[in-house]
Design a protein around this motif. Structure first.
Motif, PDB file in Angstrom:
ATOM      1  N   UNK A 249       0.954  -0.804   0.131  1.00 54.58           N
ATOM      2  CA  UNK A 249       0.072  -0.153   0.551  1.00 54.58           C
ATOM      3  C   UNK A 249       0.808   1.521   0.131  1.00 54.58           C
ATOM      4  N   UNK A 250       2.594   1.471   0.418  1.00 54.67           N
ATOM      5  CA  UNK A 250       2.827   2.086   0.706  1.00 54.67           C
ATOM      6  C   UNK A 250       3.776   2.727  -0.914  1.00 54.67           C
ATOM      7  N   UNK A 251       3.370   2.276  -1.115  1.00 53.72           N
ATOM      8  CA  UNK A 251       4.389   1.240  -2.516  1.00 53.72           C
ATOM      9  C   UNK A 251       3.163   2.024  -3.518  1.00 53.72           C
ATOM     10  N   UNK A 252       2.221   1.661  -3.499  1.00 54.58           N
ATOM     11  CA  UNK A 252       0.887   2.289  -4.619  1.00 54.58           C
ATOM     12  C   UNK A 252       0.941   3.949  -4.101  1.00 54.58           C
ATOM     13  N   UNK A 256       1.928   5.582  -7.340  1.00 53.02           N
ATOM     14  CA  UNK A 256       0.504   5.813  -8.164  1.00 53.02           C
ATOM     15  C   UNK A 256       0.218   7.138  -7.916  1.00 53.02           C
ATOM     16  N   UNK A 257       0.071   7.891  -6.027  1.00 53.02           N
ATOM     17  CA  UNK A 257      -0.544   8.742  -5.823  1.00 53.02           C
ATOM     18  C   UNK A 257      -2.502   8.559  -5.668  1.00 53.02           C
ATOM     19  N   UNK A 258      -2.584   7.112  -5.410  1.00 53.85           N
ATOM     20  CA  UNK A 258      -4.012   6.986  -5.461  1.00 53.85           C
ATOM     21  C   UNK A 258      -4.684   5.469  -5.218  1.00 53.85           C
ATOM     22  N   UNK A 259      -5.544   5.290  -5.394  1.00 59.57           N
ATOM     23  CA  UNK A 259      -5.984   4.098  -5.505  1.00 59.57           C
ATOM     24  C   UNK A 259      -5.481   3.016  -6.757  1.00 59.57           C
ATOM     25  N   UNK A 260      -5.113   2.304  -6.390  1.00 60.11           N
ATOM     26  CA  UNK A 260      -4.839   1.049  -7.621  1.00 60.11           C
ATOM     27  C   UNK A 260      -4.728  -0.252  -7.112  1.00 60.11           C
ATOM     28  N   UNK A 261      -5.289  -0.868  -8.056  1.00 64.52           N
ATOM     29  CA  UNK A 261      -5.595  -2.244  -7.348  1.00 64.52           C
ATOM     30  C   UNK A 261      -3.679  -3.249  -7.297  1.00 64.52           C
ATOM     31  N   UNK A 262      -3.268  -3.752  -6.316  1.00 61.10           N
ATOM     32  CA  UNK A 262      -1.791  -4.058  -5.797  1.00 61.10           C
ATOM     33  C   UNK A 262      -1.650  -5.181  -7.346  1.00 61.10           C
TER      34      UNK A 262
END
Length: 322
Positions: A249-252, A256-262
């Motif tokens: 989640x920290x990398x996302x 991506x600066x927002x929600x992204x499916x891992x």
């Protein structure tokens, strides 16, 4: 690494069981300029090294007493922590205990940092106390460039539960790292270790539809003039996908600066000045030999383990040679 020693009153020291390969010997003492020497150990036996340190001369400016630390300095320290220590979950449990040794300069190009003494870093996520001999740090635009020598000391766990947590976190920090990848390439086991490799001409569209081609990882390494070293050589960019873990989640949030499916952890590597040497520990001997992008770039000091660390279940596959 974890190999270090203090001298006696006469300046004598002994480092025992140092692995073969490339090493930087770093000597420091309060009041003297530090000295480093890059050495390649190609066979066993005793090696005698003599270091001569020159006294440091500091030109001190006038002293101004303030009620609180300089706000500009604190702002730079916050940025330095984010860029140097990192923004991962492990970074949140990692602290520089003596930030007062840091000095910062900033301009339109970015942030530059120096340290008048080794940084003392306590990583409560991995259970290491680190003395980091920072040589230089430059952050310009989206690129971060730093060089230094970390000396790791294992901390004493307060309980068996903490010891188990530290070992699990160290294992997770190692697997999927750039060092793990290079060791897998050296062992000819990239697929078994969870890595897929692709070739890219550029990174104009790293998450889009830009063409990529499967790359045989064995073609990344060629023999060098030194029997114990290999040469990392390729054109363009190498894309590395680690299939055994997904993005945190920290990398996302960072990438991506927002929600992204891992998805699977993806990284990219570029050679800076042409072919570069690596040793059997998965160490790039030139600290600026490659530029890392993606997940490899996200993992900073708080996510690093000593170069001689191997998880217990990886010892047979990825050994440390002594």
């Amino acid at each position: 690494s974890t190999f270090g020693a203090a001298t006696d009153a006469e300046g004598r020291f002994l480092l025992d069981r140092v692995p073969l390969g490339g090493h930087r010997f770093y000597v420091s003492m309060v009041g003297y300029e530090p000295v480093k020497r890059d050495t390649l150990l190609v066979h066993g036996g005793a090696l005698t090294l003599t270091f001569r340190l020159a006294p440091s001369v500091y030109q001190l400016a006038g002293v101004t007493v303030e009620a609180e630390p300089n706000r500009r300095w604190r702002k730079h320290l916050k940025k330095f922590n984010r860029l140097f220590v990192g923004e991962s979950d492990y970074a949140r449990k990692t602290e520089i205990l003596n930030p007062e040794v840091l000095d910062f300069e900033s301009d339109r190009k970015g942030l530059h940092a120096t340290a008048s003494a080794p940084l003392v870093i306590e990583n409560l996520a991995l259970g290491y106390r680190i003395r980091y001999f920072l040589k230089e740090f430059h952050a310009t635009g989206t690129r971060i460039k730093y060089d230094g020598e970390p000396l790791y000391e294992e901390m004493e766990p307060e309980s068996p539960k903490q010891a188990a947590t530290w070992e699990e976190n160290r294992r997770r920090a190692f697997y999927g790292s750039f060092r793990h990848f290079l060791l897998a390439v050296l062992a000819g086991q990239t697929q078994e270790e969870g890595f897929l490799t692709f070739s890219r001409a550029s990174l104009d569209e790293p998450t889009g539809s830009e063409p990529r081609f499967r790359l045989d990882p064995e073609k990344l390494l060629v023999p060098s003039t030194y029997p114990s070293l290999r040469t990392l050589d390729f054109h363009g960019f190498v894309e590395i996908v680690y299939t055994d873990e997904v993005e945190s989640d920290a990398f996302i949030h960072w990438h991506y600066r927002g929600y992204q499916r891992p998805g699977n952890q993806r990284s990219f590597v570029e050679l800076n000045r042409g072919p570069t040497l690596i040793d059997h520990t998965g160490t790039v001997l030139d600290p600026y030999g490659v530029t890392l992008f993606g997940y490899f770039a996200f993992e900073r000091v708080a996510d690093e383990v000593p170069k001689n660390y191997r998880p217990e279940n990886a010892q047979a596959r990825l050994p440390v040679k002594n």
